[in-house]
Scaffold this active site. Structure first.
Site, PDB file in Angstrom:
ATOM      1  N   SER A 125     -11.572 -32.099  18.512  1.00 28.20           N
ATOM      2  CA  SER A 125     -11.679 -33.192  17.544  1.00 28.20           C
ATOM      3  C   SER A 125     -12.862 -34.066  17.909  1.00 28.20           C
ATOM      4  CB  SER A 125     -10.401 -34.034  17.549  1.00 28.20           C
ATOM      5  OG  SER A 125     -10.594 -35.257  16.852  1.00 28.20           O
ATOM      6  N   TYR A 137      -4.318 -38.509  22.229  1.00 31.62           N
ATOM      7  CA  TYR A 137      -4.921 -37.503  21.349  1.00 31.62           C
ATOM      8  C   TYR A 137      -6.324 -37.145  21.831  1.00 31.62           C
ATOM      9  CZ  TYR A 137      -6.755 -35.264  17.149  1.00 31.62           C
ATOM     10  OH  TYR A 137      -7.330 -34.371  16.267  1.00 31.62           O
TER      11      TYR A 137
END
Length: 229
Positions: A125, A137
């Site tokens: 990401s 994350y």
């Protein structure tokens, strides 16, 4: 992995159209439409009990030698840096990092045992490189680059390749629900001035999985319209 919606579901269909036999791992197997040459593996990475448990599921469901493993699973849960819980941290690490690592490990062992070439593709990401409100994350996705580089260097002589794809914002159903003000505030910071389409991400994932990229390994490829340089 991560096959029931968005990029994962589109990727399944793309592989099938290219004539591949596909195994699709998902925590929501009922959401995947039954198709010829498609086998679904119920695989919930949220609570990983042991390495042996993951191996047992794969042993029971996968009877063929795989040419490629593409990991697109991902979850962003919990609070920000001052509020996340240990449970939220572990869930992020299990789904985004440990699960893909264990699955790659399983198929690397199979490929080595049978002297079979294998391409592994991890999906990271942009948050891993630019930071995110939820550190669990960003950290879990960032770690995939280290895993991939280690695999590429360790197992290259076994004809095992590993690469990472880093998408920016993708035009999924989630983004479709954003108001125009939010969309504009984000796209104006992207040099190409728009979000990626799902198919554009699928094309890169497929390219790295296939023999078309046979001499590419150990790379991290951004598909973010120039949002990270």
């Amino acid at each position: 992995m991560g096959s029931s919606s968005g990029v994962g579901n589109a990727l399944i269909n793309h592989f099938l159209k290219q004539g591949w036999e596909v195994y699709a791992g998902s925590s929501n197997p009922d959401k995947i439409r039954t198709q010829p040459n498609l086998k679904v593996i119920p695989l919930n990475l949220k609570n990983i009990i042991s390495i042996e448990a993951i191996c047992a599921i794969l042993d029971a469901k996968v009877q063929d030698m795989l040419d490629a493993v593409v990991c697109v699973s991902g979850v962003s849960v919990g609070g920000d840096f001052t509020k996340f819980t240990l449970e939220e941290w572990q869930e992020s690490m299990n789904i985004n990092l440990l699960g893909p690592t264990l699955i790659a490990r399983y198929f690397i062992a199979q490929a080595q045992k049978n002297s079979h070439p294998l391409s592994i593709v991890f999906t990271s990401s942009l948050s891993a490189f630019k930071g995110a409100n939820k550190p669990q994350y960003a950290a879990s996705k960032a770690a995939l680059s280290g895993i991939s580089s280690s695999v590429a260097r360790k197992f290259g002589t076994d004809k095992i390749r590993s690469n990472v794809v880093v998408p920016g914002v993708i035009e999924t159903n989630l983004v479709a629900d954003w108001d125009e003000t939010k969309k504009h505030s984000i796209t104006k910071t992207i040099p190409l001035g728009r979000f990626a389409s799902v198919q554009e991400v699928v094309n890169i994932l497929y390219f790295l999985a296939s023999d078309e990229s046979a001499y590419i390994s150990g790379q991290t490829i951004h598909i973010s319209g120039g949002d990270f340089m």
